[in-house]
Design an enzyme around this catalytic site. Structure first.
Site, PDB file in Angstrom:
ATOM      1  N   GLY A  37       0.775  -1.190   0.008  1.00  0.00           N
ATOM      2  CA  GLY A  37       0.050  -0.077  -0.138  1.00  0.00           C
ATOM      3  C   GLY A  37       0.906   1.070  -0.049  1.00  0.00           C
ATOM      4  N   GLY A  77      -0.452   4.542   0.285  1.00  0.00           N
ATOM      5  CA  GLY A  77      -1.045   5.701   0.659  1.00  0.00           C
ATOM      6  C   GLY A  77      -0.282   6.261   1.903  1.00  0.00           C
ATOM      7  N   GLY A  78      -0.754   7.339   2.789  1.00  0.00           N
ATOM      8  CA  GLY A  78       0.078   7.908   3.799  1.00  0.00           C
ATOM      9  C   GLY A  78       0.657   7.177   4.983  1.00  0.00           C
ATOM     10  N   PHE A  86     -12.771  21.360  14.654  1.00  0.00           N
ATOM     11  CA  PHE A  86     -13.440  20.349  14.002  1.00  0.00           C
ATOM     12  C   PHE A  86     -14.254  19.644  14.864  1.00  0.00           C
ATOM     13  CE2 PHE A  86     -12.372  17.897  10.090  1.00  0.00           C
ATOM     14  CZ  PHE A  86     -11.889  18.797   9.149  1.00  0.00           C
ATOM     15  N   ASP A 131      -8.594  -5.015   0.426  1.00  0.00           N
ATOM     16  CA  ASP A 131      -7.743  -6.175   0.275  1.00  0.00           C
ATOM     17  C   ASP A 131      -6.975  -6.635   1.226  1.00  0.00           C
ATOM     18  OD1 ASP A 131      -8.623  -5.297  -2.679  1.00  0.00           O
ATOM     19  OD2 ASP A 131      -6.717  -4.454  -3.059  1.00  0.00           O
ATOM     20  N   GLN A 156     -18.016   4.506   9.852  1.00  0.00           N
ATOM     21  CA  GLN A 156     -18.454   5.860  10.127  1.00  0.00           C
ATOM     22  C   GLN A 156     -18.993   6.278   8.659  1.00  0.00           C
ATOM     23  OE1 GLN A 156     -15.762   9.443  10.114  1.00  0.00           O
ATOM     24  NE2 GLN A 156     -15.993   9.164  12.395  1.00  0.00           N
ATOM     25  N   HIS A 208     -19.738   9.744   7.121  1.00  0.00           N
ATOM     26  CA  HIS A 208     -19.511  11.208   7.237  1.00  0.00           C
ATOM     27  C   HIS A 208     -20.861  12.034   6.737  1.00  0.00           C
ATOM     28  CE1 HIS A 208     -17.830  15.154   6.311  1.00  0.00           C
ATOM     29  NE2 HIS A 208     -16.908  14.560   7.001  1.00  0.00           N
ATOM     30  N   LEU A 264     -16.944  14.170  -0.466  1.00  0.00           N
ATOM     31  CA  LEU A 264     -16.905  14.718   0.636  1.00  0.00           C
ATOM     32  C   LEU A 264     -17.058  16.034   0.472  1.00  0.00           C
ATOM     33  CD1 LEU A 264     -16.807  13.032   3.301  1.00  0.00           C
ATOM     34  CD2 LEU A 264     -14.647  13.385   3.395  1.00  0.00           C
ATOM     35  N   THR A 310     -15.738  18.678   3.131  1.00  0.00           N
ATOM     36  CA  THR A 310     -14.794  18.538   4.531  1.00  0.00           C
ATOM     37  C   THR A 310     -15.857  19.067   5.848  1.00  0.00           C
ATOM     38  OG1 THR A 310     -12.919  19.121   5.759  1.00  0.00           O
ATOM     39  CG2 THR A 310     -13.777  20.739   3.981  1.00  0.00           C
ATOM     40  N   GLU A 311     -15.519  18.348   7.032  1.00  0.00           N
ATOM     41  CA  GLU A 311     -16.034  18.962   8.057  1.00  0.00           C
ATOM     42  C   GLU A 311     -15.501  20.549   8.387  1.00  0.00           C
ATOM     43  OE1 GLU A 311     -15.725  17.023  12.566  1.00  0.00           O
ATOM     44  OE2 GLU A 311     -16.001  16.073  10.961  1.00  0.00           O
ATOM     45  N   ARG A 321     -19.274  13.059  14.335  1.00  0.00           N
ATOM     46  CA  ARG A 321     -19.871  12.450  13.018  1.00  0.00           C
ATOM     47  C   ARG A 321     -20.949  11.862  13.101  1.00  0.00           C
ATOM     48  NH1 ARG A 321     -14.095  11.780   9.235  1.00  0.00           N
ATOM     49  NH2 ARG A 321     -13.952  14.132   9.148  1.00  0.00           N
ATOM     50  N   HIS A 374     -17.936   6.516   5.004  1.00  0.00           N
ATOM     51  CA  HIS A 374     -16.566   7.277   4.801  1.00  0.00           C
ATOM     52  C   HIS A 374     -15.321   6.360   5.428  1.00  0.00           C
ATOM     53  CE1 HIS A 374     -13.944  10.609   4.826  1.00  0.00           C
ATOM     54  NE2 HIS A 374     -13.953  10.624   6.273  1.00  0.00           N
ATOM     55  N   GLU A 391      -5.962   2.773   7.834  1.00  0.00           N
ATOM     56  CA  GLU A 391      -7.382   2.605   8.058  1.00  0.00           C
ATOM     57  C   GLU A 391      -7.506   1.079   7.805  1.00  0.00           C
ATOM     58  OE1 GLU A 391     -11.633   3.618   6.077  1.00  0.00           O
ATOM     59  OE2 GLU A 391      -9.927   4.666   5.202  1.00  0.00           O
ATOM     60  N   ARG A 438     -14.668   7.781  14.846  1.00  0.00           N
ATOM     61  CA  ARG A 438     -13.548   8.327  14.597  1.00  0.00           C
ATOM     62  C   ARG A 438     -13.793   9.900  14.827  1.00  0.00           C
ATOM     63  NH1 ARG A 438     -11.057  11.125  10.561  1.00  0.00           N
ATOM     64  NH2 ARG A 438     -12.009   9.879   8.864  1.00  0.00           N
ATOM     65  N   SER A 474      -7.676  10.784  11.497  1.00  0.00           N
ATOM     66  CA  SER A 474      -7.205   9.793  10.479  1.00  0.00           C
ATOM     67  C   SER A 474      -5.765  10.003  10.069  1.00  0.00           C
ATOM     68  CB  SER A 474      -8.299   9.484   9.304  1.00  0.00           C
ATOM     69  OG  SER A 474      -8.534  10.610   8.715  1.00  0.00           O
ATOM     70  N   LEU A 475      -5.604  11.288   9.655  1.00  0.00           N
ATOM     71  CA  LEU A 475      -4.390  11.692   9.249  1.00  0.00           C
ATOM     72  C   LEU A 475      -3.258  11.577  10.277  1.00  0.00           C
ATOM     73  CD1 LEU A 475      -5.295  14.769   6.707  1.00  0.00           C
ATOM     74  CD2 LEU A 475      -4.566  12.462   6.023  1.00  0.00           C
TER      75      LEU A 475
END
Length: 597
Positions: A13, A15-16, A117, A218, A237, A239, A249, A251-252, A283, A370, A401, A412, A417-418
């Protein structure tokens, strides 16, 4: 096996979480990242509003407050040792991103800018606190770009457009993975000492979702088939503010900048559901409020949506009524220029997809699937644990995630998440490299690719009586309708039976494309198999939990039941059947108490 590669650490993976894990593992170990797409296109790039940390750049804030908000937001199902670890690490994590070059927005004094937030509060006053560090409304995109640059600088090996199909264990230890190269259709075996799964979520089991098409569960599905349990899969969750019908989305952060929710009668309704924090409630609370307004006939024109209003005249009027102020204490007032500056991508999305200009018009929104709170069970160092005793699988790690630490519990908080991917991605990478330094390569089976080859052969040789598109739509529809925001036993039992019927029909799927080069039909079919396995686990876990908590809201059991259900669900697949067990929630500082909104 002609295509064999050997690395000390393999990250699945890009991603971040995967990039952070790969970056830190690569400091001491030979590391590769395998990604089904180019890393800069990963779903972290869709995260908009910010990353949480108690920097206190505008007003007083403390990591202890951040911890308590996260515990409370999790509806007391989050493990408090892991939550404290994450919130204490948050400040250094954000400053480290800044030092890597991430272009955060700035205060007039040059510090990192922050916005309010949902669920983030000053614990002494109960009022919203500015805790979300942001780069306009494209914070996740900036994190992704920054980490990718750092990985390239650190000479991490990338295998882009490789889909991992299988995880190999030898004598109970991680040995590697098998992947297909999308451009050739050839199978590759990756031999490793440590394997880190960072494959993201599985929101594509639902009809309306903010998740990318690549989010097909996956990693959890692969490990489920290997006998690894999944944790708290009933908690997903929704959103509150997805663009109507599209799920994209909003954003919040828009509500953080002053936007409010309006029903079909033109009424602001969140003060009725959360009198203290109103539109900045967590949320799960806001999503249920919107759903209730719609169900009771107060949607717009009788349809399944309400409005989000960030028009300056509305925001300024309500800010005055609520007593909201700017960081310097002056009354909160925004202009059209401020809206464009603060949330440029949202304005662009609405103009392009809806033909609506948020500066002058109302935005139609509805809750959208979300984020997965559940996933592969891990400890705070990313090590995969398989039972209530904390037993680890040597050499196997997960982050982001797809993992369940569990810091999010039943719900959450936005921007956590970030923070999750940065903190736990880093420590999974460090721990994986540490393990690799003292471990030997486990022996690989003689034909490690046989299981993956058999799966593809089955899809190419099916009876042809089932269509991937039809099966996918039926799954998404029943999951969104019956295992969505509100749940009950009858509907969830029906959904579970439907998913199992779809699993049987899936065996008759036949892929018509016989080519090898970018055979997306074959890959889509394989991904649907993962989604069906995950959908079964989500429905079964939700049916089994007879209470309401966080994102899991049951009409037939409307109350939280700490006496019987303050525990994590572990669900395992053995001999084709699901088995459920439990493990305790780690409680250190904060005993459960009723949520106050």
């Amino acid at each position: 096996m002609a295509n064999i590669h050997q690395f000390e650490v393999i990250v699945v993976g890009g991603g971040g979480a995967g990039l952070m894990a790969g970056l830190y593992a690569s400091k001491t170990a030979k590391t590769a990242i395998i990604s089904k797409m180019y890393p800069t296109r990963s779903h972290t790039g869709a995260a908009q509003g910010g990353i949480s940390a108690a920097l206190g750049n505008y007003e007083e804030d403390k990591p202890e407050w951040h911890m308590y908000d996260t515990v409370k937001g999790s509806d007391y199902l989050g493990d408090q040792d892991a939550i404290e670890f994450m919130t204490n690490e948050a400040i250094d994590a954000v400053l480290e991103l800044e030092h890597m070059g991430l272009p955060f927005d700035r205060t007039p004094e040059g510090r990192i800018s922050q916005r309010p937030f949902g669920g983030h509060t000053n614990n002494e006053t109960g009022k919203p606190v500015r805790r979300a560090a942001h780069a306009a409304d494209r914070t996740g995109h900036m994190i992704l770009q920054t980490l990718y640059q750092q990985c390239i600088k650190n000479k991490v090996n990338f295998f882009d457009e490789f889909q991992v199909l299988d995880f190999i264990m030898t004598d109970g230890k991680a040995a590697g993975v098998v992947a297909v190269e999308l451009s050739t259709g050839e199978l590759h075996t990756f031999h490793a000492k440590s394997v880190i799964f960072a494959t993201g979520g599985y929101g594509r089991v639902f009809e309306v979702t903010s998740n990318a098409y690549a989010y097909t569960g996956d990693g959890p599905a692969i490990l489920l088939r290997k006998g690894i349990p999944l944790e708290d899969m009933e908690f997903f969750q929704f959103h509150p503010t997805g663009i109507y019908k599209l799920g994209i989305l909003i954003t919040e952060g828009a509500r953080g900048e002053g936007a409010v929710l309006i029903n079909g009668k033109g009424e602001r309704f969140m003060p009725k559901y959360a009198p203290t924090v109103k539109d900045l409630a967590s949320r799960d609370v806001v999503s249920r409020a919107i759903y209730t307004e719609i169900k009771e006939g107060r949607g717009v024109d009788g349809k399944n949506y309400v409005y989000l209003d960030i028009r300056p005249e509305t925001v300024n009027k309500i800010a005055a009524e609520d007593g909201r102020t700017n960081p310097d204490g002056s009354p909160l007032r925004i202009t059209g220029e401020v809206v464009l500056q603060k949330i440029p991508d949202i304005v662009d999305f609405c103009r392009v997809y809806l033909g609506v200009d948020p500066v002058t018009q109302l935005m139609p929104v509805q809750p959208t699937a979300h984020y997965a709170m559940g996933g592969i069970p891990t400890n705070k160092f990313g090590e995969v644990v398989v039972d209530d005793k904390g037993t680890i699988v040597p050499g196997l790690f997960a982050a982001g995630e797809c993992a369940c630490v569990s810091v999010h519990g039943a719900n959450r908080l936005g921007t956590n998440s970030l923070l999750d991917i940065v903190v736990f991605g880093k420590h999974a990478g460090l721990k994986a490299a540490e393990y690799a330094a003292s471990a030997e390569f486990a022996k690989m089976p003689e034909d490690a690719e046989s299981a993956s080859r058999s799966e593809f052969d089955a899809l190419r040789g099916g009876a042809g009586n089932a269509n991937v598109y039809d099966l996918s739509n039926e799954m998404k529809n029943v999951m969104f309708a019956d295992v969505g925001i509100y749940r009950n036993e009858k509907d969830m039992q029906s959904a579970l039976e439907k998913v199992r019927e779809l699993q049987k029909r899936f065996k008759d799927v036949k892929v018509g494309d016989t080519g090898k080069i970018f055979n997306t039909e074959l890959l889509n079919a394989w991904e649907l198999g993962n989604l069906l396995d995950i959908a079964e686990v989500v429905a079964a876990s939700a049916l089994n939990r007879k209470e309401s908590r966080g994102g899991h809201s049951r009409e037939d059991f409307p109350d939280r039941d700490d006496a019987n259900w303050l525990k994590h669900t572990l669900i395992t697949k053995k001999n084709g059947k699901l088995e459920i067990s439990y493990k305790p929630v780690v409680i250190t500082k904060h005993q459960p108490k009723p949520r106050i909104y």
